[in-house]
Every structure is written in C-alpha cells, then in structure tokens.
Design a protein around this motif. Structure first.
Motif, PDB file in Angstrom:
ATOM      1  N   VAL A 125       0.827  -1.203   0.000  1.00  0.00           N
ATOM      2  CA  VAL A 125       0.000   0.000   0.000  1.00  0.00           C
ATOM      3  C   VAL A 125       0.861   1.251   0.000  1.00  0.00           C
ATOM      4  N   VAL A 126       1.862   1.289   0.871  1.00  0.00           N
ATOM      5  CA  VAL A 126       2.676   2.504   0.910  1.00  0.00           C
ATOM      6  C   VAL A 126       3.551   2.618  -0.335  1.00  0.00           C
ATOM      7  N   ALA A 149      -8.651  -0.396   0.817  1.00  0.00           N
ATOM      8  CA  ALA A 149      -8.960   0.227   2.109  1.00  0.00           C
ATOM      9  C   ALA A 149     -10.447   0.096   2.398  1.00  0.00           C
ATOM     10  N   GLY A 150     -11.258   0.311   1.387  1.00  0.00           N
ATOM     11  CA  GLY A 150     -12.707   0.231   1.562  1.00  0.00           C
ATOM     12  C   GLY A 150     -13.132  -1.152   2.009  1.00  0.00           C
ATOM     13  N   LEU A 151     -12.593  -2.170   1.346  1.00  0.00           N
ATOM     14  CA  LEU A 151     -12.958  -3.545   1.706  1.00  0.00           C
ATOM     15  C   LEU A 151     -12.537  -3.847   3.135  1.00  0.00           C
ATOM     16  N   PHE A 152     -11.345  -3.405   3.488  1.00  0.00           N
ATOM     17  CA  PHE A 152     -10.844  -3.663   4.835  1.00  0.00           C
ATOM     18  C   PHE A 152     -11.737  -2.992   5.885  1.00  0.00           C
ATOM     19  N   LEU A 153     -12.101  -1.738   5.597  1.00  0.00           N
ATOM     20  CA  LEU A 153     -12.933  -1.012   6.550  1.00  0.00           C
ATOM     21  C   LEU A 153     -14.321  -1.637   6.645  1.00  0.00           C
ATOM     22  N   ALA A 178      -7.488   2.155  10.018  1.00  0.00           N
ATOM     23  CA  ALA A 178      -7.261   3.600  10.012  1.00  0.00           C
ATOM     24  C   ALA A 178      -6.109   3.934   9.069  1.00  0.00           C
ATOM     25  N   ALA A 179      -5.032   3.143   9.162  1.00  0.00           N
ATOM     26  CA  ALA A 179      -3.870   3.421   8.312  1.00  0.00           C
ATOM     27  C   ALA A 179      -4.257   3.288   6.846  1.00  0.00           C
ATOM     28  N   LEU A 180      -4.938   2.174   6.515  1.00  0.00           N
ATOM     29  CA  LEU A 180      -5.339   1.971   5.126  1.00  0.00           C
ATOM     30  C   LEU A 180      -6.259   3.094   4.652  1.00  0.00           C
ATOM     31  N   GLY A 181      -7.185   3.471   5.533  1.00  0.00           N
ATOM     32  CA  GLY A 181      -8.115   4.538   5.169  1.00  0.00           C
ATOM     33  C   GLY A 181      -7.375   5.834   4.895  1.00  0.00           C
ATOM     34  N   ILE A 182      -6.461   6.172   5.798  1.00  0.00           N
ATOM     35  CA  ILE A 182      -5.690   7.412   5.620  1.00  0.00           C
ATOM     36  C   ILE A 182      -4.854   7.332   4.355  1.00  0.00           C
TER      37      ILE A 182
END
Lengths: 933, 118
Positions: free
Chosen positions: A413-414, A569-573, A809-813
C-alpha cells in the motif's frame, strides 16, 4: 550601527569598513585588504558626500562578497583541481590549434586520475549547482513536490521500520540467534504449535544430542510484587535456569540463574530484573542486587539485572522480571506442574550445537518422540515435535502468516502511495521540461550531447529526491515517535521498539535514489529531444504525440493506483465494520472488569472462597451496581483454554477436534454479562464443591453433539468427571471477533477451582466512575491485594480490535492520501494542458465557441483519462482483493458498495479537479490569447 | 573546440573576461582596472570594490592572475598590481575565440537588422 553623519573623516569610515573586512578569510585580507580599503576611500572622495544609500550599499557589498569569497574558497577546496583544470583544458585547446595536433592537453604533474574523471567531477559540480539554482528559482514548485515525495518516502520508511522490527531484526542482545530453534508439540487436526510440559522439556534437554543440553523453557506468569511499600501485579517471565546461557545473554549486573537452581523445586527464591523495569521501578540503583523484595507474599532475593534491550525471544514484550522454573509452586500456587507430563503450557527453544543442521535436529527429534511414545504411550500417541527455526518464528508461528500478510499488504500500500507521489512529481518535471524546451534546444544546437542533458536533468531529480528523502526521514522519525509512545491498556508491557536504524536509513536512501531515477528519467528523455525548430521559435508543441501521450499514461496509471488503494482500504474497513457490529453473545456496554488473584497472596482455597463471597456481596451493595459475576477469562482478549471432551453416544471422526474452549464462572456471571439463557438455568449457589457436577454449553455445542434433540440433562465427560448440562446460552464470540462460530462450555468456579478471577460488574451508568469504589472495596477486605486490569469492557474490546482498527485507520488514511495525490496530479496536468492550449482555445472562442462547450471539451478530455484509470484500477483491485481475502472478515471480495462507491467518489473528486482548469479555459480572452506566444 | 569547452564549464562571466582582457595590456592596480572597465564599456560595467576584489581573488585562485611585486608611489600610496599568468593569457585567448564565434553566429542570422551592441 548608527546612522552616518553627513561628513565623516576617512579614518572613521575606514573603521566600520575595516571591521566588516574581518568577515573575509585571512588569505584574502593579507593580499587584498589594504587595496580594498584604499579603493573604497578613493571612490568615496571622488564622489564627494555619500548619502545613506551609498554608505549602506558599500558595506552591504562588502558583506555579500565576504560570503562569496568564502564560498569560492570552500568550493575550490571541495573540487580542488577543478578550477585550474577547466582553465588548462581551455588554454590547451588554443595551444593545440597553434601547435602540434598530438599534444595531450594534460600536464604530467596535474593528476594521476584519467581526464574523463575530472571532466565527470566538473560536470557533476556544474550540474549540482545548476540543479540547486533551478530548485531555488521556483520555490513553490520545489516545496510542493518535495512535500509530496517526502510523504511517500517517509511513510515507506516508517512502515519498513515496523516490518523490520517485527520480521527481520535479529533478537536484541541475543548471541547468534540463527542457531536458535523453537520447539512445539504437534497434534492431529493441523495443530502444529502446541506448548510443552515441563517433563517433556526436561527430556529434550537431557536426551537430544543435537542441542547438547542447550534447551530452555519459559512462559509469562503474573507475579504480585511488593517493594518500597508499593504492591502491583506484573507479568513476569518464569524461565528455566539455563535461559540466559542458552540465549548467550548474561545479565548486565549480578548473575543469571545457577545450575543448582534448575534442580530443587521451591528451594531458590531468586529473581533477575528486566533492565527497563529496574530503571523505572528501582531507579537504576545498582545496589538492588542482593536486596530482598516481596513476591507473592514471600521474600525473594534480586540476584541480577538483565542487559539493556534484552527481551528474550519475543522482542515486542519487555519482561519486568525473570524467576526460575523450579519455583513454579510459589509462582502459580495451587497447581503442581513440574511433574505433570500432560500439562502442556511452556514455550521451549533450543540452540543447535556447532555443526548440527536444522535437518539433523528434526531427525533426532523424530527419533526422540518414538522413544517417548514407547515410554509414555498415553501422552505421545498422536503427538509429534514441530521445529521452527528462529528466522521463521516471528512473534509466534501461529500469527506469522497473518503478520507477514499484513506487513506485505501495508508495504504494498505505501509503495503504491509512493508511486502515485512519484507520478505527480514526474508530471511536474514533465511540465517544467516543457517550459525549458527552448533552453534544451539552444544547448543541443550549441553542441551539448544528449547524454549530458539527460545527466543534468537526472542530477536535478536526484538532488530533489534526496532532499525529499531527508524530509521523509524526518516525517518517519516523527511517526515512529508517536507509534512508540502508544501504550496499550494491557497487563503485558509491550514495546515495539521501532527505530530508524541503519537498515531503515539504507532503505530510505535506496528508495530516494530509485524514485529520483524513476520520475526523472522519463521527463529527461523527453526533454532532451525537443523538435528543434519549433522549440527554438518558442512555440508550444501542438501535436498530440510524445510528451502528451506520456503525461496521459501517467495520469491513467495514477488514477488506477489510487483506485486499487481505495478499494482495498474500503474492503478492509467494511470488514472491520462487519466485525464490530457482529453479535458477541454479551453486552459490552456498562461493564467494568478487574482481575484479582488471592492465590498469589498466599491464600488457600477456603480463605479465597470466603474472600470472593465477601467481595461479591460488598460490590453488589455499591450504589450503581446492578449485578456482579466472576470468570477465569474475559472473552475476546485473545487468550483461551481448551480441554478434551467425550460425549456418550457420539463417535468422533478421525482427526476431529474434541478439544473445546471453556471458562470457569460464578452464578452471577451470565446476568452481569447480559447473556440470556436459551434453555435451562444459570449456575446456582447449590452448584458448589459437593453438589452434582454441572455445566452450561452454547448453542453451537448443543447443535454439534445433539442436533435437534433435547440438550438439558445430557452428560459430558471432561477433566476426568461427568458433567450434566443444565443450561444453554447463545453462541457468541470467544477468542476473536473474526472467528467462525465455535463450541464453548462453562464450568462453575466452585466445582472447577481457579484462584485467579476477573470480576465483571454490570453498572447502571458510566462504569469508569465506579473504578475507585471497586479498588476501595478490595482494599477493605485485604489492603495488600493487588487489583490488576481495572478497566471497562469496551476498553478491553478496543485492545483486541486495536490491530484491526490501526490497520483500517492506516489503510483509510493511505487511501485518502492516495486520492488527494491523484486529484492533485489530475488537476496539475489539466491546468498545464489548458495553459499550453491557451492559444488554441482562444482561436476556438474567437471562432464562436461558447464557454460551456469549452468547459465540456476540457472536462471530457480529463475525465476520459480518469475513466480509463478507474476501469483499469477496478480490474486490478478485483484481483488483489482476492489475494486479500483472508484478511477481510465477512465481506465479499466483490463487495458492491465498495466497488461502486469508491470509483464514484474518485470520479467526483476528479471532476472537481478538471472543472477548475476547465473554467479557467472558458474565461480565456481570445484577443490576449492570440497575442501571446 | 570552443563548443567542447562550453560543455565542460560555463564560459567566464563577462566581468571576469573583462578583467583578463584589461590586464593583457600590462599589469594594473585595482582602481586602474575599474577605471579602464568604465572606459571600455561606457560605464555599463563598474564593479564596487568588494565585487572587484572577489573577482580578482577568484581569478587568482584559478591561477589566471597573480598580484605583481612591482609597486609605485611612497609608503602611504602603495598599491598592489596584478598581472596575467601564462595560463591566464591562454584562457583569455580561448574565451575570446569562443565569444567571437558566438557573436558571429548570432549576427549572421540577423542580417535584416543592424547590430547595435557587440
């Protein structure tokens, strides 16, 4: 400095001037100082009165040039031969024309280095200073691009430091951890990482030659410590006496444990303190060695202090104390585990003897288990020994795959974010390269080689990315500081110990150089082959190919990358949302918890029973308390115990897991938890030591063994006794929120004794307000009894959800960051394209195009790119989400909400990003546009 | 040749070139250099003392000129003179060739307009 009077004597002026002269280096002053002053005087005399402006300018010129001279001096020291060298080359060029054509052009004493190297150095220095000037010329551009890139590099460095700390870094303060292996008991049903019993451990230590006795065992054990008038419960380490020897980490102060401390149970009350605990709790007092402290109500001697940074084999946990394994009775009162071969609860690791391979160890262990099977058929019939080398162990093999998966996901991701940032910067550079087409064309026509121009542009982008890398490291340093200061509200002292060590620094440097080449190369290649004639004439390139195609490709790639990021990120959240809203089988609101262990205070069972009875009635009578219950374990705290069962009339299949998780509870427990009974009754006071053995099972348990039948009154054989089912409760969540529905059983504490209990208090209002009353109530009964983990249930659940929430949170950010970066990219590309096409748009407007059609034209162009990127990104995300499958709980990999919502959101943002330049295009004044170049 | 030079190192700054060109006629002191510069450029290039001595120092560092031993006047009015080195002579010549070519190239493309400034 005072204002100058109208007339000054030459001496007076000479004074201020001479003072400023001190700014110059001595070598300059000695030769030129006097002349400089004299000439200043002459100039002044000749021009008569010096008004203030001249007075000031003369001095300013002095200051400015003093700095300049020092700079010249420093740079000629840095590139010592360079100044003279170019002059010689130039001069030789002239000489060669007039003299022999074979003159080499180099003095023998000049240098032993090949001339190419000097040219290279000269070029480099020139490129470098030119790059610095270019960056300073456009500070806003530089700042924006550096910030973007710094964000990307910083995040990568921070995440890498976390991954490095958890997966790659060797165990701190441990000698050659490559030789270490971890040993587990394996069981049927894919249970590979079982714990070991003490006799089992001793057998391996004494009999397996491959380890030459270098086998150690350890486990976390709560200890009740009193020293300097303060009692507390700490999570200590109970370790075999050879623990420090096997790890090759003798304590920093005092000694480790002695061989005789491995022999006589209960004979040696000695502890070794952890280094950071020694610092915080004992003020780093070296005289603590030899002192007596009170541990579990008895006097123990501190014999040593572990090395700084030493944490044993689990580096995320910083153990406060170490006590010998043979003191198990004193450390865990009421249990006799030293001789119990059937009680598997210890962690075991070993050091391979010199020259012994992992494979040889495995062979010897296999032979050993056959031997044990003959000696103790009951204990070893189905069990084997599973060996995991330290390098593959991570925190624990059971969580390693999740850990590796999560680490890989975050790294990817990063890395995506960095790529998006790179594309932005590449776009900025491309745009600027477009502005510099004329410069490039002139240089090329003057004979500059293409390679030189590419080198120069690459130098610029590299300088750029290295600056960004530095800023990124600062960012990472800051982020790591925050991560390290996070403390989890749990008993075990966690310490992630993230550092910017050499590995991270190298990683960031490599990343900076890589990104510099990555985003610098394409623009450099493009810029170094401008269409000469149009570029020299200063015309903007109108044809669609070349640079524009590259820009469009980059925008599409950027959009696609951010779509992948956002969808992941969406799927994870969404998964997290599902997990938290799931039915846990109890009501976590208004529930206060506190852990107590009278066993650690030297109570026997009778005294402890009295204590618990009095505590329950005392707590129940507190205002605001609705009900009170006790349980051995708190659900969803990632800890569990299980025990084997046999059900009369049920024939388990081969490898069917008949070991079921359980808890010991008191009669008030279900009411306090808010768990309803589906059938039967709760535990009652009559279910005591002497009463008939009873248990309560959950719905899942009932469905598995007696589907569709009456459950109450059925018998379950476990722990050597027959238990009658008296109640059924709904299936909840026990170990983790993400678990599949699983069987569970409850035993009454009175019939299945446990000293250590957690009190569950159901309150009418905010449970936190009752915390002090609970503490006082315990104190009233026994002032020395430590209360541990006093906290609310919601808080506790927060801890178990912490990793997922942090990840979410990290993925979302990261996703939002990616989207912002992509939007900035789209905006800047569109804005640039509009500014380049001002003339064309002007012509259109002059020919009668209205503003809405101009807006539509620009938006259409921008959104076409975005559209292609979105479709591409969604397709990639479809693939990656399948890979992510096991990390997402309860959400389909093609979750429509995410797959429609995310692209929709991105399109909306992209629309704004293209609308702004479009509106500017529509407001183009045709007359001005046509007049401009 | 001059083209190759330009890729190795930017040409001398005009004012540096001027200093070398002035000193080609013989050694001169700082104030003399400024006066000569004023004269040659109609006052368009007239460095302040601070700027001038930085240039002299830099050219000295590069080995293109040296302070001369020859001094004139009495004790109070003694001035340092500067003269070109051999290297300075060569560099001056090479730069002049380069500039001349550049100038010629520029002017030859602009035959429609009279040259105003060289």
């Amino acid at each position: 400095m005072s204002l100058p009077p109208k007339h000054l004597g030459s001496k007076h002026i000479g004074l201020t001037y001479r003072l400023l002269l001190r700014l110059y280096p001595r070598s300059f002053r000695e030769v030129y100082g006097d002349d400089l002053v004299r000439q200043f005087d002459e100039t002044r005399n000749r021009h008569g009165d010096s008004p203030f402006g001249n007075w000031f300018r003369a001095r300013w010129s002095l200051v400015r040039n003093a700095v300049g001279v020092r700079f010249d001096l420093a740079s000629s020291a840095l590139f010592r031969t360079e100044g003279k060298l170019w002059a010689r080359v130039a001069a030789d060029a002239v000489t060669r024309q007039s003299r022999s054509p074979h003159h080499t052009g180099m003095d023998e004493n000049m240098s032993t280095l090949p001339s190419g190297f000097h040219t290279f150095l000269g070029n480099l220095r020139h490129d470098f200073s030119f790059a610095v000037r270019m960056l300073l010329k456009n500070p806003m551009f530089t700042a924006a691009a550096v910030l973007t890139l710094a964000l990307g590099i910083g995040l990568n460095a921070a995440v890498f430091s976390a991954v490095n700390a958890m997966l790659f870094r060797p165990l701190p303060e441990v000698r050659n951890d490559k030789e270490l292996v971890h040993l587990y008991r394996s069981w049927p049903g894919d249970m590979l990482w079982g714990s070991n019993s003490i006799p089992h451990y001793q057998d391996i230590r004494d009999r397996v030659e491959a380890f030459d006795g270098q086998v150690a065992a350890w486990n976390f054990v709560p200890m009740s410590l009193s020293a300097d008038g303060l009692s507390e419960r700490v999570m200590g380490n109970m370790v075999s006496a050879n623990y420090f020897d096997v790890l090759g980490a003798p304590p920093a102060l005092g000694r480790g444990f002695l061989p005789e401390e491995a022999v006589d149970p209960g004979a040696h009350r000695v502890v070794v303190l952890g280094h950071s605990f020694w610092q915080t709790r004992f003020g780093a007092d070296p005289s603590v060695v030899g002192r007596t402290v009170t541990l579990n109500g008895q006097a123990w001697t501190v014999v040593g202090v572990a090395r700084e940074g030493f944490k044993g084999t689990m580096p995320i946990i910083d153990p406060p104390m170490f006590a010998p394994l043979m003191m198990q009775h004193e450390l865990i009162p009421g249990f006799d585990l030293i001789e119990a071969r059937g009680n598997n609860w210890m962690n075991v690791f070993a050091r391979r003897a010199e020259g012994v391979s992992v494979e040889q160890c495995r062979q010897q262990l296999d032979a050993h288990i056959l031997q044990l099977r003959e000696e103790f058929p009951d204990h070893y019939e189905e069990s084997g020994i599973y060996l995991v080398p330290q390098a593959e162990a991570g925190i624990h093999p059971a969580v390693r795959s999740a850990q590796v998966g999560m680490s890989a996901l975050t790294m990817v991701v990063v890395a995506f974010l960095l790529m998006i940032a790179c594309i932005n910067v590449a776009n900025l550079f491309l745009a600027r390269a477009g502005e510099r087409r004329k410069e490039m064309a002139i240089r090329l026509s003057l004979g500059a080689k293409r390679g030189r121009i590419i080198t120069q542009l690459l130098t610029e982008s590299l300088l750029f990315s290295v600056i960004a890398g530095g800023a990124g490291l600062l960012l990472a340093y800051w982020a790591i500081g925050i991560a390290n200061s996070l403390t989890l509200p749990i008993d075990i002292p966690m310490d992630f110990d993230l550092t910017l060590d050499r590995a991270v620094l190298l990683f960031a440097l490599a990343l900076s150089v890589l990104t510099g080449v990555l985003f610098g190369l394409a623009p450099a290649l493009q810029a170094s082959k401008p269409e000469m004639v149009s570029a020299l004439k200063g015309e903007a390139s109108l044809e669609p190919g070349g640079r524009n195609r590259l820009v469009r490709t980059l925008v599409v790639a950027q959009t696609a990358l951010s779509i992948v990021l956002l969808i992941s990120a969406g799927l994870f959240l969404r998964g997290l949302q599902t997990a938290t809203s799931v039915d846990k089988g109890f009501d976590e609101n208004n529930l206060l918890l506190a852990s107590i262990d009278p066993g650690l205070q030297g109570y026997d069972r009778e005294r402890a029973e009295v204590f618990y009875r009095e505590l329950e009635s005392g707590l129940s009578s507190l205002p605001g308390v609705q009900s009170v219950g006790f349980a051995r374990q708190v659900p969803l705290t990632l800890s569990s115990s299980d025990r084997g069962v046999r059900i009369p009339g049920y024939e388990p299949g081969t490898n069917e897991n008949m070991s079921i998780r359980y808890n010991m509870v008191t009669p008030g427990y279900f009411e306090a938890m808010g768990t309803p009974l589906l059938a039967g009754r709760p535990f009652l006071d009559m279910d005591d030591r002497d009463g008939a053995r009873v248990l309560i099972v959950n719905q899942q348990f009932a469905n598995r063994f007696w589907p569709g039948e009456d459950v109450l009154g059925r018998s379950v054989r476990s722990n050597g006794q027959d238990w009658e089912v008296v109640g059924v409760v709904p299936t909840g969540k026990y170990f983790s929120l993400g678990e599949e529905p699983s069987d569970f059983m409850y035993f009454p504490q009175a019939q299945d004794w446990s000293f250590s209990m957690t009190v569950h208090i159901r309150t009418a209002g905010d449970p936190k307000t009752l915390a002090n009353s609970v503490r006082r109530e315990v104190e009233r009964l026994d002032a020395a009894m430590p209360v541990a983990d006093l906290r609310t249930m919601t808080n506790t659940l927060g801890v178990s959800l912490f990793p997922a929430r942090l990840g979410g949170a990290a993925l979302g950010i990261f996703g939002i960051l990616g989207m912002i970066l992509a939007a900035v990219g789209i905006y800047s590309v569109m804005a640039y394209s509009v500014s380049q096409r001002t003339r064309e748009i002007g012509i259109r407007v002059a020919l009668g195009a209205d503003s809405s059609s101009v807006v539509a034209m620009v938006i259409k162009k921008g959104m076409t790119m975005v559209g292609v990127g979105v479709v591409l990104g969604a397709a990639i995300a479809l693939g990656t989400s399948r890979l992510m499958g096991n990390l997402i709980y309860g959400v389909s990999a093609v979750d429509p909400v995410t797959f429609l919502g995310v692209p929709g959101m991105l399109c909306a943002v992209a629309l704004v990003a293209t609308y702004l330049p479009a509106r500017r295009a529509a407001s183009v004044d045709p007359m001005r546009a046509l007049r401009s170049e | 040749m001059a083209r190759r030079l330009s890729t190795n190192r930017p040409p001398l700054k005009p004012v540096e070139f001027l200093v070398l060109a002035i000193l080609e006629n013989g050694s001169l002191h700082g104030y003399g250099i400024v006066q000569e510069m004023n004269a040659r450029t109609d006052g368009r290039v007239s460095p302040r003392p601070g700027d001038l001595y930085r240039i002299l120092y830099r050219l000295d560092q590069w080995g293109l000129l040296v302070p001369d031993d020859r001094r004139t006047g009495d004790d109070e009015e003694r001035r340092s003179y500067y003269r070109l080195t051999d290297l300075g002579q060569k560099v001056l010549l090479s730069e002049a060739t380069f500039l001349a070519k550049m100038a010629a190239d520029t002017l030859s493309k602009r035959t429609d307009r009279p040259a105003e400034v060289v």
